[in-house]
Each structure stands twice: as C-alpha cells, then as structure tokens.
Design a protein around this motif. Structure first.
Motif, PDB file in Angstrom:
ATOM      1  N   TRP A 189       0.809  -1.226   0.085  1.00 13.91           N
ATOM      2  CA  TRP A 189      -0.075  -0.143   0.095  1.00 13.91           C
ATOM      3  C   TRP A 189       0.805   1.295   0.088  1.00 13.91           C
ATOM      4  CZ3 TRP A 189      -5.413   0.140   0.663  1.00 13.91           C
ATOM      5  CH2 TRP A 189      -6.181  -0.775   0.903  1.00 13.91           C
ATOM      6  N   VAL A 190       0.444   2.140  -0.680  1.00 13.01           N
ATOM      7  CA  VAL A 190       1.264   3.665  -0.462  1.00 13.01           C
ATOM      8  C   VAL A 190       0.402   4.764   0.244  1.00 13.01           C
ATOM      9  CG1 VAL A 190       2.222   5.499  -2.046  1.00 13.01           C
ATOM     10  CG2 VAL A 190       2.236   3.083  -2.851  1.00 13.01           C
ATOM     11  N   LYS A 191       0.958   5.143   1.094  1.00  9.42           N
ATOM     12  CA  LYS A 191      -0.065   6.230   1.630  1.00  9.42           C
ATOM     13  C   LYS A 191       0.232   7.707   1.013  1.00  9.42           C
ATOM     14  CE  LYS A 191      -0.023   5.618   6.024  1.00  9.42           C
ATOM     15  NZ  LYS A 191       0.053   5.578   7.531  1.00  9.42           N
ATOM     16  N   ALA A 210       4.221  13.126  -9.944  1.00  4.40           N
ATOM     17  CA  ALA A 210       4.252  11.748  -8.959  1.00  4.40           C
ATOM     18  C   ALA A 210       3.120  10.962  -8.699  1.00  4.40           C
ATOM     19  CB  ALA A 210       5.323  12.108  -7.983  1.00  4.40           C
ATOM     20  N   LEU A 211       2.156  11.896  -8.078  1.00  3.25           N
ATOM     21  CA  LEU A 211       1.006  11.450  -7.610  1.00  3.25           C
ATOM     22  C   LEU A 211       0.177  10.458  -8.693  1.00  3.25           C
ATOM     23  CD1 LEU A 211      -0.305  14.265  -5.759  1.00  3.25           C
ATOM     24  CD2 LEU A 211       0.366  12.172  -4.730  1.00  3.25           C
ATOM     25  N   GLN A 212       0.427  11.205  -9.931  1.00  4.53           N
ATOM     26  CA  GLN A 212      -0.327  10.599 -11.000  1.00  4.53           C
ATOM     27  C   GLN A 212       0.199   9.077 -11.480  1.00  4.53           C
ATOM     28  OE1 GLN A 212      -0.665  13.832 -13.803  1.00  4.53           O
ATOM     29  NE2 GLN A 212      -2.269  14.762 -12.574  1.00  4.53           N
ATOM     30  N   ARG A 213       1.491   9.214 -11.473  1.00  2.00           N
ATOM     31  CA  ARG A 213       2.390   7.970 -11.824  1.00  2.00           C
ATOM     32  C   ARG A 213       2.086   6.934 -10.731  1.00  2.00           C
ATOM     33  NH1 ARG A 213       8.774   7.704 -14.015  1.00  2.00           N
ATOM     34  NH2 ARG A 213       8.810   5.449 -14.456  1.00  2.00           N
ATOM     35  N   VAL A 214       2.114   7.223  -9.491  1.00  2.00           N
ATOM     36  CA  VAL A 214       1.938   6.242  -8.461  1.00  2.00           C
ATOM     37  C   VAL A 214       0.554   5.575  -8.742  1.00  2.00           C
ATOM     38  CG1 VAL A 214       1.604   5.895  -5.978  1.00  2.00           C
ATOM     39  CG2 VAL A 214       3.393   7.240  -6.979  1.00  2.00           C
ATOM     40  N   ALA A 215      -0.582   6.523  -8.917  1.00  2.00           N
ATOM     41  CA  ALA A 215      -1.974   6.195  -9.152  1.00  2.00           C
ATOM     42  C   ALA A 215      -2.094   5.083 -10.231  1.00  2.00           C
ATOM     43  CB  ALA A 215      -2.855   7.166  -9.512  1.00  2.00           C
ATOM     44  N   THR A 216      -1.213   5.447 -11.462  1.00  2.00           N
ATOM     45  CA  THR A 216      -1.299   4.619 -12.555  1.00  2.00           C
ATOM     46  C   THR A 216      -0.851   3.125 -12.080  1.00  2.00           C
ATOM     47  OG1 THR A 216      -1.156   6.236 -14.091  1.00  2.00           O
ATOM     48  CG2 THR A 216      -0.606   4.173 -14.838  1.00  2.00           C
ATOM     49  N   PRO A 229      -7.182   0.060  -6.442  1.00  2.00           N
ATOM     50  CA  PRO A 229      -5.748   0.394  -5.991  1.00  2.00           C
ATOM     51  C   PRO A 229      -5.529   0.372  -4.369  1.00  2.00           C
ATOM     52  CG  PRO A 229      -6.712   1.983  -7.663  1.00  2.00           C
ATOM     53  CD  PRO A 229      -7.501   0.971  -7.194  1.00  2.00           C
ATOM     54  N   ARG A 230      -4.304  -0.057  -4.051  1.00  4.00           N
ATOM     55  CA  ARG A 230      -4.234  -0.022  -2.553  1.00  4.00           C
ATOM     56  C   ARG A 230      -3.439   1.364  -2.320  1.00  4.00           C
ATOM     57  NH1 ARG A 230      -2.344  -6.196  -0.829  1.00  4.00           N
ATOM     58  NH2 ARG A 230      -4.161  -7.375  -1.373  1.00  4.00           N
ATOM     59  N   LEU A 231      -4.414   2.468  -2.177  1.00  2.71           N
ATOM     60  CA  LEU A 231      -3.898   3.660  -1.968  1.00  2.71           C
ATOM     61  C   LEU A 231      -4.649   4.248  -0.636  1.00  2.71           C
ATOM     62  CD1 LEU A 231      -3.968   5.368  -5.411  1.00  2.71           C
ATOM     63  CD2 LEU A 231      -1.909   4.337  -4.082  1.00  2.71           C
ATOM     64  N   VAL A 232      -4.024   4.916   0.180  1.00  6.64           N
ATOM     65  CA  VAL A 232      -4.737   5.438   1.340  1.00  6.64           C
ATOM     66  C   VAL A 232      -4.217   6.854   1.674  1.00  6.64           C
ATOM     67  CG1 VAL A 232      -5.504   3.453   2.709  1.00  6.64           C
ATOM     68  CG2 VAL A 232      -3.279   4.487   3.096  1.00  6.64           C
ATOM     69  N   TRP A 233      -5.175   7.727   2.178  1.00  6.55           N
ATOM     70  CA  TRP A 233      -4.593   9.149   2.400  1.00  6.55           C
ATOM     71  C   TRP A 233      -4.588   9.375   3.753  1.00  6.55           C
ATOM     72  CZ3 TRP A 233      -7.432  12.926   5.031  1.00  6.55           C
ATOM     73  CH2 TRP A 233      -6.922  14.229   5.011  1.00  6.55           C
ATOM     74  N   VAL A 257      -4.906  15.268  -3.663  1.00  2.35           N
ATOM     75  CA  VAL A 257      -5.637  13.937  -4.038  1.00  2.35           C
ATOM     76  C   VAL A 257      -6.884  14.142  -5.026  1.00  2.35           C
ATOM     77  CG1 VAL A 257      -6.718  11.848  -3.140  1.00  2.35           C
ATOM     78  CG2 VAL A 257      -4.836  13.158  -1.826  1.00  2.35           C
ATOM     79  N   LEU A 258      -7.543  15.285  -4.797  1.00  2.00           N
ATOM     80  CA  LEU A 258      -8.616  15.373  -5.710  1.00  2.00           C
ATOM     81  C   LEU A 258      -8.038  16.009  -6.960  1.00  2.00           C
ATOM     82  CD1 LEU A 258     -11.178  17.610  -3.571  1.00  2.00           C
ATOM     83  CD2 LEU A 258     -11.693  15.338  -4.629  1.00  2.00           C
ATOM     84  N   GLN A 259      -7.033  16.763  -7.013  1.00  2.00           N
ATOM     85  CA  GLN A 259      -6.641  17.326  -8.296  1.00  2.00           C
ATOM     86  C   GLN A 259      -5.726  16.124  -9.008  1.00  2.00           C
ATOM     87  OE1 GLN A 259      -3.852  20.505  -7.569  1.00  2.00           O
ATOM     88  NE2 GLN A 259      -3.498  20.687  -9.793  1.00  2.00           N
ATOM     89  N   ALA A 260      -5.240  15.120  -8.472  1.00  2.00           N
ATOM     90  CA  ALA A 260      -4.736  14.177  -9.238  1.00  2.00           C
ATOM     91  C   ALA A 260      -5.621  13.162  -9.562  1.00  2.00           C
ATOM     92  CB  ALA A 260      -3.625  13.257  -8.369  1.00  2.00           C
ATOM     93  N   LEU A 261      -6.647  12.780  -9.038  1.00  2.48           N
ATOM     94  CA  LEU A 261      -7.358  11.609  -9.123  1.00  2.48           C
ATOM     95  C   LEU A 261      -8.994  12.101  -9.691  1.00  2.48           C
ATOM     96  CD1 LEU A 261      -6.886   9.275  -6.258  1.00  2.48           C
ATOM     97  CD2 LEU A 261      -5.736   9.097  -8.634  1.00  2.48           C
ATOM     98  N   GLY A 262      -9.432  13.167  -9.143  1.00  4.48           N
ATOM     99  CA  GLY A 262     -10.652  13.681  -9.525  1.00  4.48           C
ATOM    100  C   GLY A 262     -11.611  12.994  -8.324  1.00  4.48           C
ATOM    101  N   PRO A 263     -12.746  13.416  -7.930  1.00  9.59           N
ATOM    102  CA  PRO A 263     -13.629  13.336  -7.008  1.00  9.59           C
ATOM    103  C   PRO A 263     -13.939  11.699  -6.686  1.00  9.59           C
ATOM    104  CG  PRO A 263     -14.590  15.176  -8.063  1.00  9.59           C
ATOM    105  CD  PRO A 263     -13.495  14.405  -8.946  1.00  9.59           C
ATOM    106  N   GLN A 264     -14.277  11.087  -7.837  1.00 16.62           N
ATOM    107  CA  GLN A 264     -14.922   9.779  -7.413  1.00 16.62           C
ATOM    108  C   GLN A 264     -13.516   8.763  -6.903  1.00 16.62           C
ATOM    109  OE1 GLN A 264     -17.006   7.830 -10.697  1.00 16.62           O
ATOM    110  NE2 GLN A 264     -17.223   5.987  -9.468  1.00 16.62           N
ATOM    111  N   ALA A 265     -12.524   8.887  -7.657  1.00 16.64           N
ATOM    112  CA  ALA A 265     -11.397   8.102  -7.225  1.00 16.64           C
ATOM    113  C   ALA A 265     -10.715   8.559  -6.088  1.00 16.64           C
ATOM    114  CB  ALA A 265     -10.406   8.060  -8.584  1.00 16.64           C
ATOM    115  N   ALA A 266     -10.843   9.813  -5.780  1.00 17.23           N
ATOM    116  CA  ALA A 266     -10.277  10.232  -4.730  1.00 17.23           C
ATOM    117  C   ALA A 266     -10.901   9.889  -3.261  1.00 17.23           C
ATOM    118  CB  ALA A 266     -10.348  12.012  -4.562  1.00 17.23           C
TER     119      ALA A 266
END
Length: 278
Positions: A189-191, A210-216, A229-233, A257-266
């Motif tokens: 998991w990535v925090k 970096a955030l967008q690459r980690v998300a991908t 995805p195994r991501l937490v904030w 997080v919102l900026q990188a992913l958009g509302p639903q994924a965030a």
C-alpha cells in the motif's frame, strides 16, 4: 462544537496518518518537545471534513513508549486504528493488548536520525504474521530496494508512508519507480501524505506528476489482483514540520488527491482505510 462533532456517528472516510501528543509525557533523548495535541482535537477537525476514522501513528519522539497512543485508542474502542513502534523485546501479552485496542501495524523509521531503523524486523516477523499486522515504512526512495528485499523475505504486508519517499525532484527514470512497481506487485500500500516532506510547497503542484504515476502503477497492480488500488490518504496532522502557529489547513493537504484523481477516485482512496485497517 467540537465535542458535539465527536458525539455524532463517525463519517465513513479515513485519515490514515495522524499523531497525538501529550506535552507532559517524557520524550526520547535527542527529540523535540511536542505541543500538546490530544485525540479529541483531530477527531473534531477531521469529522468536520467528513472523516470519522483515524489511524494514530506512533511518533518517533516517544520511541517504544506507545502509551499516549494506546490511551487515545481506549477512549472509544473500535473507532480508530493505530501503528506502533516496538522492539524485539516486546511481550506477547503487550502485543495482544495492542491488538485488542486497535493496533494493526508496526512502524520502522529509516529517515529520522533518531528513528528506530529495521534491525528488529526479522525477529518480529513471525509474531507480526500471527497477529495479521503490516509493516509501515517511513523511508527515502533510495531505501525501496532494501524494503523490497525485506518483504520478499518475510512475506509481511507493507505500507509505504509519505508517497514512498518519491519526492518532487525524483527523475522519471530513477530505479525507485521500478522498485515501487515490484512492491505493489507484492501487495504493498502507498500512503498519500506528507507532501511538504517531499520537496514541495503548497499547493503541492510539483508533486502532481508523481501522484499520477503512483496512481497508475497502483491501479495496474490492483487490476492484476482484481481489486481497487491500494492507496490510502493521511493528513499528517499536526504537521510537525511546521511551527504550531503556521499549520496547513486540513483541507489543503487533501486537495492534491482530488486534483490528481478527480472526486470519485479520490473518495475511494479516502475510504480505503476500511480495507487496510479492518
């Protein structure tokens, strides 16, 4: 108003990285003296932003003295979770007490000059397996190969603090990226937390690539396992890198997080703590 918020049913979202401090508690030699930051303060602040569950992370100032954190968990059993710092000498009875209160992992700090390092990991591994706990790492990107080796050897679940140390100046072809991919393939998991620890200043736009690459990478790893995805904030409250009168606004460390992913994924990232810390 704060007490009323605490008494409401907790919102479903998770803040997976906060610290609590008792100014009267002795700190380990060589550390700063923290400001008093009780659990009820972050509960009220988080609940006001739709976050009802917290993960209390043992700060390095208290070394293996986890009592401030454990007493906070005991205020409302079952609501929050925690990650502690222990050494190989911790008793089975103490680990069982921690488990009952909501502890779900052990932290190793490879960044602080007075951090606990990882010398006890292999000795602790069998007992962590038995408890179902994970290992949480505060590490630099250059530490990822060693972390990968430890997890291949132990088979323990892995959580990488503060974007796995993937700082704003990290080159796109740095070996850390491939190493992160290998860790994600193992189920790491990535925090998403601690932006200001990664060479970025508010509003942290320097970290967006970096955030967008980690998300991908996390999405691809999740798809191979048939899961999200195994991501937490985590907010990293109370932001010990700042003076007490200049703390970032709570929402400001959520906006990247919102900026990188958009509302639903965030939103899915903010609720993923229910999966990791069950």
């Amino acid at each position: 108003m704060g007490q009323g918020l605490v008494n409401e049913a907790p919102a479903s979202a998770w803040d997976a990285h906060v610290h609590v401090f008792d100014a009267a508690r002795p700190v380990a030699p060589g550390h700063y003296q923290p400001v008093h930051r009780p659990l009820e303060a972050i509960e009220a602040l988080a609940q006001a932003h739709g976050v009802g569950h917290l993960v209390l992370v043992q700060p390095s100032v208290y070394a293996c003295d986890n009592e401030v954190l454990l007493q906070a968990l005991a205020r409302e059993p079952g609501r929050h979770r925690a990650v502690v710092v222990v050494d190989a000498g911790v008793s089975d009875a103490e680990l069982a007490r921690m488990q009952a209160l909501g502890v779900r992992g052990v932290r190793f700090n490879l960044v602080s000059p007075v951090g606990n390092g990882a010398a006890d990991l292999l000795a602790l591994a069998p007992r962590l397996h038995a408890l179902g706990w994970h290992v949480q790492w505060y590490a630099r990107s250059t530490d990822l190969p060693s972390i990968l080796d430890w997890h291949r050897r132990t088979g323990l679940p892995c959580v990488l603090d503060h974007l796995a140390g993937l700082h704003a100046a990290l080159a796109g072809d740095d070996p850390a990226w491939a190493c992160l991919g290998d860790l994600l393939a193992l189920g790491a998991w990535v925090k998403w937390s601690g932006w200001y620890r990664l060479g970025a200043e508010a509003p942290y736009t320097a970290l967006q690539p970096a955030l967008q690459r980690v998300a991908t990478l996390a999405t691809q790893a999740g798809e191979r396992r048939g899961e999200a995805p195994r991501l937490v904030w985590g907010s990293d409250w109370p932001h010990t890198a700042f003076t007490p009168d200049a703390l970032p606004a709570y929402d400001s460390v959520w906006q990247p997080v919102l900026q990188a992913l958009g509302p639903q994924a965030a939103l899915a990232v903010r609720e993923a703590g229910a999966r990791l810390y069950a």
